[in-house]
Design a protein around this motif. Structure first.
Motif, mmCIF file in Angstrom:
data_model
loop_
_atom_site.group_PDB
_atom_site.id
_atom_site.type_symbol
_atom_site.label_atom_id
_atom_site.label_comp_id
_atom_site.label_asym_id
_atom_site.label_seq_id
_atom_site.Cartn_x
_atom_site.Cartn_y
_atom_site.Cartn_z
ATOM 1 N N HIS A 101 36.838 50.720 10.643
ATOM 2 C CA HIS A 101 36.380 50.650 9.258
ATOM 3 C C HIS A 101 37.506 51.028 8.296
ATOM 4 O O HIS A 101 37.731 50.354 7.280
ATOM 5 N N VAL A 102 38.205 52.096 8.591
ATOM 6 C CA VAL A 102 39.309 52.536 7.733
ATOM 7 C C VAL A 102 40.427 51.508 7.722
ATOM 8 O O VAL A 102 41.078 51.265 6.688
ATOM 9 N N THR A 103 40.663 50.845 8.868
ATOM 10 C CA THR A 103 41.769 49.892 8.975
ATOM 11 C C THR A 103 41.443 48.558 8.311
ATOM 12 O O THR A 103 42.272 47.992 7.585
ATOM 13 N N ARG A 104 40.249 48.063 8.536
ATOM 14 C CA ARG A 104 39.916 46.713 8.095
ATOM 15 C C ARG A 104 39.204 46.647 6.749
ATOM 16 O O ARG A 104 39.175 45.585 6.129
ATOM 17 N N PRO A 122 30.781 45.176 8.273
ATOM 18 C CA PRO A 122 30.533 44.275 9.411
ATOM 19 C C PRO A 122 31.769 44.006 10.267
ATOM 20 O O PRO A 122 31.657 43.838 11.480
ATOM 21 N N GLN A 123 32.947 43.981 9.626
ATOM 22 C CA GLN A 123 34.166 43.703 10.394
ATOM 23 C C GLN A 123 34.542 44.824 11.348
ATOM 24 O O GLN A 123 35.345 44.626 12.265
ATOM 25 N N GLN A 128 31.502 42.796 17.829
ATOM 26 C CA GLN A 128 30.966 42.045 16.710
ATOM 27 C C GLN A 128 29.583 41.489 17.050
ATOM 28 O O GLN A 128 29.277 41.201 18.206
ATOM 29 N N SER A 129 28.741 41.360 16.031
ATOM 30 C CA SER A 129 27.389 40.856 16.263
ATOM 31 C C SER A 129 27.383 39.439 16.806
ATOM 32 O O SER A 129 26.426 39.016 17.452
ATOM 33 N N THR A 130 28.469 38.690 16.558
ATOM 34 C CA THR A 130 28.556 37.306 17.037
ATOM 35 C C THR A 130 29.089 37.220 18.468
ATOM 36 O O THR A 130 29.165 36.125 19.018
ATOM 37 N N ALA A 131 29.468 38.355 19.047
ATOM 38 C CA ALA A 131 30.019 38.346 20.405
ATOM 39 C C ALA A 131 28.941 37.983 21.405
ATOM 40 O O ALA A 131 27.756 38.258 21.192
ATOM 41 N N PRO A 132 29.309 37.356 22.526
ATOM 42 C CA PRO A 132 28.319 37.012 23.563
ATOM 43 C C PRO A 132 27.622 38.255 24.109
ATOM 44 O O PRO A 132 28.129 39.377 23.994
#
Length: 294
Positions: A101-104, A122-123, A128-132
Motif C-alpha cells: 500500500h505504501v509503495t503503490r 485495491p492494488q 489480487q482479486s482477479t488472481a486465479p
C-alpha cells in the motif's frame, strides 16, 4: 466420474456408492489428504530450520543474539499454539499489504486502520482479486506453513539446544586442545553427535505436528477433518446423494488414516534411531554393541 452417474436418483447399491465416492466433493476431500501430506513434508524441515537457528542463537555468546533466541523459544512455548496459528497469518498478511500500500498507493489519503477494519488500496491486495483461485489457495497455504514452522520451530529449538548441550563437554575440550576453534569443534564434534540425543524429542514433536494438522481449518484451508464433517452429516433429498448421518464412518476413516501415519512414522524413526546410535556412548548404542557381540 462414471458415465452412469448422470442421474444419481436412478442408482442403487454398488453403483450408487461408486458415484457417491467419486463425486466432486469427495474428490476435494481426497485432494485435502494430499494437502495435509504436503504440509507435513514442508513444515517438518521448515520447523527444523527455525529450530536450528533458534538453538544456535540461544547458545550464542553474543548477548543480543542469545536474547533473541531465548525470547523466541520462551514466547512461543509459553503462549497457546492457537494464538500463533491465528496471529501469524493475519500479521504477515496485513504487513505485506501495508508495504504494498505504501509503495503503490502513495497518493492514498484515507487511513488504513478504520476501527476494526484494515483497508488498503485495491492494488495492494495480496493476492489480487482477479488472481486465479489456485493463487489464493497457495497464498493461504504459505501463510499456514509459516505459522506451523514458527510454532513448532520453537519447540524444535529447545530440543536441539538440549541435544547440543548433551554432547560430552570433554570431547569439545579435547578438540579445542588439538587446535580446533569453536566453529570447527561444533561442526566436527557436536553437530554429528547431537542428533542421537535430539531424535526422541523430535520424534515426539513430529507426532504432535501430525495431530495439529486439523488446525488448517482455522486458517481458512479445507482439510480432511472439515470434509469429513461436511460430507458425513445427514443429507436430505435436495442433495444429489441423500443419506443419514454418516459422520461416525468418516471419522473412523480419519482414525485409520492418522493411526497408519503415526505407525509408519514410528517405524521410520526407530530405524533412524538405530542408525544414529551405532558407536554412540548411549543406552541405545550400548544395546546395539551387546547385540552385535552376542
Amino acid at each position: 466420474m462414471f458415465a452412469f452417474c448422470a442421474d444419481p436418483k436412478t442408482l442403487e447399491g454398488a453403483a450408487w456408492f461408486a458415484c457417491y465416492l467419486t463425486s466432486a466433493t469427495h474428490l476435494a476431500m481426497y485432494w485435502s489428504v494430499l494437502t495435509v501430506m504436503l504440509l507435513l513434508a514442508l513444515a517438518a524441515p521448515s520447523a527444523l530450520m527455525f529450530g536450528f537457528g533458534g538453538a544456535l542463537m540461544a547458545r550464542s555468546h553474543i548477548p543480543p543474539l542469545a536474547w533473541v533466541g531465548k525470547g523466541y523459544i520462551s514466547m512461543v512455548r509459553g503462549v497457546p499454539d492457537i494464538v500463533f496459528f491465528l496471529f501469524v497469518p493475519i500479521a504477515v498478511d496485513q504487513g505485506l499489504e501495508y508495504l504494498m500500500h505504501v509503495t503503490r498507493c502513495a497518493d492514498w489519503t484515507e487511513p488504513v486502520r478504520r476501527g476494526a477494519d484494515f483497508v488498503v488500496c485495491p492494488q495492494a491486495k495480496i493476492p489480487q482479486s482477479t488472481a486465479p483461485a489456485y493463487v489464493h489457495d497457495a497464498y493461504a497455504f504459505a501463510l499456514a506453513l509459516l505459522a506451523f514452522a514458527l510454532v513448532f520451530g520453537a519447540f524444535a529449538a529447545n530440543t536441539l539446544k538440549g541435544a547440543m548441550e548433551a554432547v560430552p563437554r570433554a570431547q569439545v575440550e579435547t578438540a579445542e586442545a588439538y587446535g580446533m576453534n569453536r566453529a570447527q569443534a561444533f561442526r566436527r564434534i557436536i553437530l554429528p553427535q547431537m542428533w542421537v540425543y535430539a531424535l526422541p524429542g523430535l520424534t515426539n514433536l513430529w507426532m504432535i505436528l501430525v495431530k495439529a494438522t486439523p488446525l488448517l481449518f482455522l486458517l481458512g484451508i479445507q482439510d480432511i477433518v472439515y470434509w469429513a464433517r461436511e460430507l458425513g452429516g445427514s443429507k436430505t433429498q435436495v442433495y444429489a446423494y441423500p443419506h443419514p448421518d454418516w459422520r461416525v464412518w468418516y471419522f473412523l476413516a480419519l482414525l485409520v488414516f492418522y493411526l497408519g501415519l503415526t505407525w509408519a512414522s514410528e517405524r521410520v524413526f526407530a530405524r533412524v534411531q538405530n542408525r544414529l546410535s551405532v558407536g554412540q556412548a548411549t543406552a541405545a548404542g550400548e544395546a546395539l554393541r551387546k547385540a552385535g557381540a552376542a
